[in-house]
Scaffold this motif. Structure first.
Motif, short mmCIF file in Angstrom:
data_model
loop_
_atom_site.label_atom_id
_atom_site.label_comp_id
_atom_site.label_asym_id
_atom_site.label_seq_id
_atom_site.Cartn_x
_atom_site.Cartn_y
_atom_site.Cartn_z
N TYR A 244 6.94 -21.84 12.37
CA TYR A 244 7.56 -22.74 13.33
C TYR A 244 6.93 -24.13 13.27
N ARG A 245 5.61 -24.19 13.19
CA ARG A 245 4.94 -25.49 13.12
C ARG A 245 5.36 -26.25 11.85
N VAL A 248 8.94 -27.60 12.29
CA VAL A 248 9.05 -28.73 13.23
C VAL A 248 8.37 -29.98 12.68
N TYR A 249 7.16 -29.84 12.17
CA TYR A 249 6.36 -31.01 11.82
C TYR A 249 6.50 -31.46 10.37
N SER A 252 11.32 -30.73 9.23
CA SER A 252 12.45 -30.89 10.15
C SER A 252 13.50 -31.87 9.63
N TYR A 255 16.22 -30.22 7.72
CA TYR A 255 16.72 -29.03 8.40
C TYR A 255 18.08 -28.57 7.88
N LEU A 305 15.65 -24.44 16.82
CA LEU A 305 14.85 -25.66 16.92
C LEU A 305 15.32 -26.59 18.05
#
Length: 461
Positions: A244-245, A248-249, A252, A255, A305
């Motif tokens: 997940y990190r 997102v970071y 993303s 995506y 997300l």
């Protein structure tokens, strides 16, 4: 940050205490260390920041996730008293390895630098390789350990190659540096995409998502049940939040591309996990294939997300931990009460007549199976609802349909042990230690409580 320090020190202390302290005293000492680590986790509450040269992050939401990891370790330890007193000669080593594994998991939850991701993964993995083969008298356990080690080594190599490609494209190991590739030349993007794919594959193996799942059933079956429960909960929590990190970071801005790749992984995990579990008669293999399906559901939060995705994923991992630990806990107690050729009986028929032999265990098993299948009034219903809703908001309606259909299919194999509890048996009643009973009560009660009032935990995010 503080739990990492606590468990690094307490793990070493546990090894020395094993030389001078009685076996019965080691469990309360281990539980004491785990509780101290859990309490120390909240020292950083409302004090967000970066530590160790900006390589680890601390925030309130990460503290909650780390608390889920430590709580799962406490619950697993609570089920280990009779096992470690009777069956294992040197329990201190195993308690120490469990604490070191928690250190790795905590690092994976909060890493800010890909080097720390690798360090955390290796600390977690090496401890689990040893724990998987800790029953040296069991040939299946030896097979599970070597298979887990070999497959894990290949997965780690793939992950390292991906990290190297990421560094080649960005010039940094910091997870926030991924966005710098957006305006790079095509050559840089090629390295970036190679890194992205290989990092995902390396971590998807650890979470046993299809088609990287082939080790799961054999390792779950061969490992001692207490360590299978540890593996099924803590590893999944650590790896899914690591993914997940990164999503997102680091990834993303791409995506729209990688989400199409990931949604296929999710669909395969749901289909293969549920359809294969239908044909299993070994309870540990059922939960192994169930975990493949559950990995698919967890990954839906990466597809979603949204603002609530992190909290939804935290709720899912907590719900999954309570249900899985209680299921393995009941199985551990019942199977050790029925030996076949000197080994615990792992077939579904081990639960025959459990409602008559010990109604409390039967009810807890019922609650855990209902939660894993996603039946309302259990936390498992809300956890699946939340992540499916995340995917639906991004327009992936077809995976929503697959998830609902596969949840219906899962009812068949989750109800196998439930049906067996009401069957006939000639076995005597089962006695349960006070600590194990309290642990199972907590898991069962929290599964129902979070099913009735899900925002008790989810609302904290």
């Amino acid at each position: 940050m503080y739990p990492i320090i606590v468990f690094s020190v307490s793990g070493l202390l546990m090894l020395y205490l094993g030389l001078s302290v009685s076996k019965k005293s080691l469990l309360p000492i281990n539980l004491g260390f785990l509780i101290i680590g859990l309490l120390s986790n909240f020292i950083d509450w409302n004090a967000p920041g970066l530590y160790f040269n900006n390589m680890l992050e601390v925030s309130n939401t990460l503290i909650l996730v780390q608390s889920v990891v430590i709580l799962a370790a406490i619950l697993v330890a609570g089920l280990s008293s009779k096992l470690f007193e009777d069956a294992i000669d040197h329990p201190a080593e195993y308690y120490a390895l469990m604490q070191f594994a928690v250190v790795g998991a905590l690092i994976m939850v909060s890493f800010q630098n890909l080097i720390m991701l690798f360090v955390g993964l290796e600390i977690l993995s090496v401890a689990l390789y040893v724990l998987a083969g800790s029953d040296k008298r069991n040939l299946r356990g030896n097979e599970a350990s070597i298979k887990y080690f070999l497959m894990g080594a290949f997965a780690t190599g793939i992950l390292l190659f991906g990290i190297a490609m990421f560094y080649g494209a960005t010039g940094s190991f910091d997870i926030n540096s991924g966005s710098s590739v957006a305006n790079n030349l095509p050559e840089g993007k090629i390295f970036f995409w190679i890194g992205l794919i290989f990092i995902f594959i390396g971590l998807l193996f650890k979470i046993s998502a299809a088609p990287f799942h082939f080790w799961t059933a054999d390792v779950y079956q061969g490992s001692p049940t207490i360590f299978t429960a540890f593996m099924a909960t803590i590893v999944k929590t650590a790896v899914i939040f690591a993914l997940y990190r990164l999503a997102v970071y680091s990834f993303s801005f791409e995506y729209d591309n990688w989400s199409k790749f990931l949604v296929i992984i999710i669909g395969l995990s749901m289909l293969i996990g549920n359809l294969t579990a239908v044909y299993q008669s070994n309870f540990k293999r059922i939960l192994a294939y169930s975990s493949i399906s559950q990995a698919g559901f967890m990954l839906l939060s990466l597809i979603g997300l949204g603002e609530q995705s992190f909290g939804n994923l935290g709720f899912y991992t907590l719900s999954y931990a309570f249900a899985t630990i209680s299921a393995f806990g009941v199985f551990l107690i019942v199977s050790n009460d029925q030996l076949v050729d000197g080994r615990p009986n792992e077939n579904i028929n081990v639960f025959n007549g459990l409602f008559k032999r010990n109604p409390d265990l039967a009810v807890i098993l019922l609650i855990s199976m209902l939660s894993l299948s996603g039946i309302p009034l259990t936390s498992g219903f809300w956890s699946k609802f939340f992540v499916l809703n995340d995917a639906a908001t991004k327009g992936y309606l077809w995976i929503l349909i697959v998830g609902i259909v596969m949840s219906a299919v899962s009812l068949y194999y989750y109800f196998k042990p439930i049906r067996a509890t009401f069957g006939s048996t000639e076995s005597e009643s089962i006695t349960v230690s006070s600590l194990a009973k309290a642990t199972l009560y907590v898991c069962g009660a929290m599964t129902v409580l979070l099913g009735v009032a899900p925002n008790l935990f989810r609302g904290l995010f």
